[in-house]
Design a protein around this motif. Structure first.
Motif, PDB file in Angstrom:
ATOM      1  N   LYS A 187      38.439  38.508  42.995  1.00  0.00           N
ATOM      2  CA  LYS A 187      38.641  37.779  41.679  1.00  0.00           C
ATOM      3  C   LYS A 187      37.503  36.709  41.556  1.00  0.00           C
ATOM      4  O   LYS A 187      37.004  35.954  42.195  1.00  0.00           O
ATOM      5  N   ARG A 241      41.191  36.570  33.611  1.00  0.00           N
ATOM      6  CA  ARG A 241      40.438  37.117  34.891  1.00  0.00           C
ATOM      7  C   ARG A 241      40.059  36.212  35.799  1.00  0.00           C
ATOM      8  O   ARG A 241      39.586  36.485  36.927  1.00  0.00           O
ATOM      9  N   ASP A 243      46.273  31.508  38.410  1.00  0.00           N
ATOM     10  CA  ASP A 243      47.157  32.538  38.075  1.00  0.00           C
ATOM     11  C   ASP A 243      48.246  31.949  37.536  1.00  0.00           C
ATOM     12  O   ASP A 243      49.375  32.280  36.638  1.00  0.00           O
ATOM     13  N   ARG A 295      48.587  38.079  39.977  1.00  0.00           N
ATOM     14  CA  ARG A 295      47.313  38.363  39.241  1.00  0.00           C
ATOM     15  C   ARG A 295      47.345  39.108  38.170  1.00  0.00           C
ATOM     16  O   ARG A 295      47.896  39.985  37.677  1.00  0.00           O
ATOM     17  N   THR A 327      46.350  41.517  34.877  1.00  0.00           N
ATOM     18  CA  THR A 327      45.721  42.748  34.847  1.00  0.00           C
ATOM     19  C   THR A 327      45.877  43.071  33.322  1.00  0.00           C
ATOM     20  O   THR A 327      46.777  42.605  32.746  1.00  0.00           O
ATOM     21  N   TRP A 328      44.747  43.769  32.770  1.00  0.00           N
ATOM     22  CA  TRP A 328      44.603  44.140  31.352  1.00  0.00           C
ATOM     23  C   TRP A 328      45.529  45.134  30.854  1.00  0.00           C
ATOM     24  O   TRP A 328      46.210  45.253  29.950  1.00  0.00           O
ATOM     25  N   PRO A 374      40.821  44.736  41.379  1.00  0.00           N
ATOM     26  CA  PRO A 374      40.374  44.604  40.124  1.00  0.00           C
ATOM     27  C   PRO A 374      39.802  45.440  39.444  1.00  0.00           C
ATOM     28  O   PRO A 374      39.379  46.526  39.786  1.00  0.00           O
ATOM     29  N   ASP A 413      35.453  43.343  39.191  1.00  0.00           N
ATOM     30  CA  ASP A 413      36.073  42.510  38.523  1.00  0.00           C
ATOM     31  C   ASP A 413      35.395  41.828  37.177  1.00  0.00           C
ATOM     32  O   ASP A 413      34.217  41.784  37.438  1.00  0.00           O
ATOM     33  N   PRO A 421      37.317  38.137  31.588  1.00  0.00           N
ATOM     34  CA  PRO A 421      38.168  38.596  31.234  1.00  0.00           C
ATOM     35  C   PRO A 421      37.977  39.479  30.187  1.00  0.00           C
ATOM     36  O   PRO A 421      38.250  39.748  30.209  1.00  0.00           O
TER      37      PRO A 421
END
Length: 298
Positions: A111, A211, A215, A266, A268-269, A287, A292, A295
């Motif tokens: 990350k 990202r 978190d 975490r 995630t998109w 990632p 990674d 964002p």
């Protein structure tokens, strides 16, 4: 665009802001600089992602497809185009290159903890003599504020990071009000300070990169309020107009500490289907950016 990914909305809104700023604010932004930023970020993103992909395949071969995350690079390029000013292509290329590389180098357990656009801006300010940021380019938000808030609200609703923006703005507003009360200034001064277009854009689109920020919600609130306090000190005590960018850069590494103190899933998109538990495990460990992404943000 499919608009199933929150980054699609972010790309749309940042592009709109860029066109709006050039068209209504008469910015001295050369179109070729935007092209340089976009071309450089995409090229570096693809090369770095591919290098990471080959390295991972060599260490642990799997059937994971190569994903350079072009959305990530485009968001970074638009952010640089909105905020960074320079007279030389080489400076924009340097900012764009370091912005993308920061995602692959400055990370902990997969990350990254620097916002790429912010990293590129600070790097160009430190390493070149012809880069600058104009926080007052939007002036007081006026009707722009409604546009920023609406667009930012759409993105933050989809990524669930609205709390970060609210805490930053509330903390910063409280700091300003205490100063103004101490000095006996009117509320007009407070409103003017808090209605900066660049401040609102920063709070809604740069500070909330899901990202690279903590978190856990509690950690995000502490993190964003700390950035607000540092921003206030830099701007009002050291008279540093770009204090918001320096504050984010300086406190970004706290994300690593806060994630250790307050573990949480975490972001995630593209979260997998709830029924696909095996994919969920892979998604939380890998990632999605090929090393990674930022964002985005946001």
């Amino acid at each position: 665009m499919s608009f199933q990914d929150a980054r699609d909305y972010q790309i749309l809104f940042l592009s709109l802001f860029l066109v709006l700023g050039i068209g209504t604010k008469d910015w001295t932004l050369r179109p070729e600089m935007i092209g340089v930023a976009i071309a450089t970020t995409i090229l570096v993103q693809v090369l770095a992602s591919y290098g990471t992909y080959l390295y991972q395949q060599r260490r642990q071969p799997n059937d994971r497809a190569f994903n350079p995350s072009i959305r990530s690079a485009l968001i970074t390029a638009l952010g640089l185009s909105l905020l960074l000013r320079t007279d030389h292509w080489s400076t924009m290329m340097l900012a764009a290159t370091l912005a993308i590389l920061s995602k692959f180098v400055c990370k902990w357990k997969g990350k990254h903890f620097f916002n790429p656009a912010n990293f590129g801006i600070i790097a160009s300010l430190l390493f070149t003599s012809d880069a600058w940021v104009s926080p007052g380019q939007w002036g007081a938000v006026g009707w722009y504020g409604l546009l920023f808030a609406g667009a930012g609200g759409v993105v933050l609703h989809r990524v669930g990071r609205w709390d970060t923006s609210v805490m930053f703005l509330v903390t910063y507003g409280v700091c300003l009000s205490l100063r103004d009360l101490w000095l006996g200034w009117s509320w007009d001064v407070w409103y003017h300070s808090l209605s900066s277009g660049s401040l609102i854009l920063f709070a809604l689109f740069m500070l909330t990169d899901p990202r690279s920020i903590p978190d856990a919600r509690g950690a995000r609130l502490l993190w964003s309020s700390s950035i607000a306090v540092v921003t206030f000190v830099l701007q009002t005590k050291l008279f540093l107009s770009t204090g918001i960018f320096w504050a984010l850069f300086a406190l970004a590494p706290l994300t690593v500490l806060f994630d250790r103190l307050w573990p949480a899933p975490r972001f995630t998109w593209t979260p997998p289907s709830p029924s696909d538990e095996s994919c969920l495990e892979v998604s939380s460990a890998q990632p999605e950016d090929g090393g990674d992404f930022l964002p985005s943000h946001p």
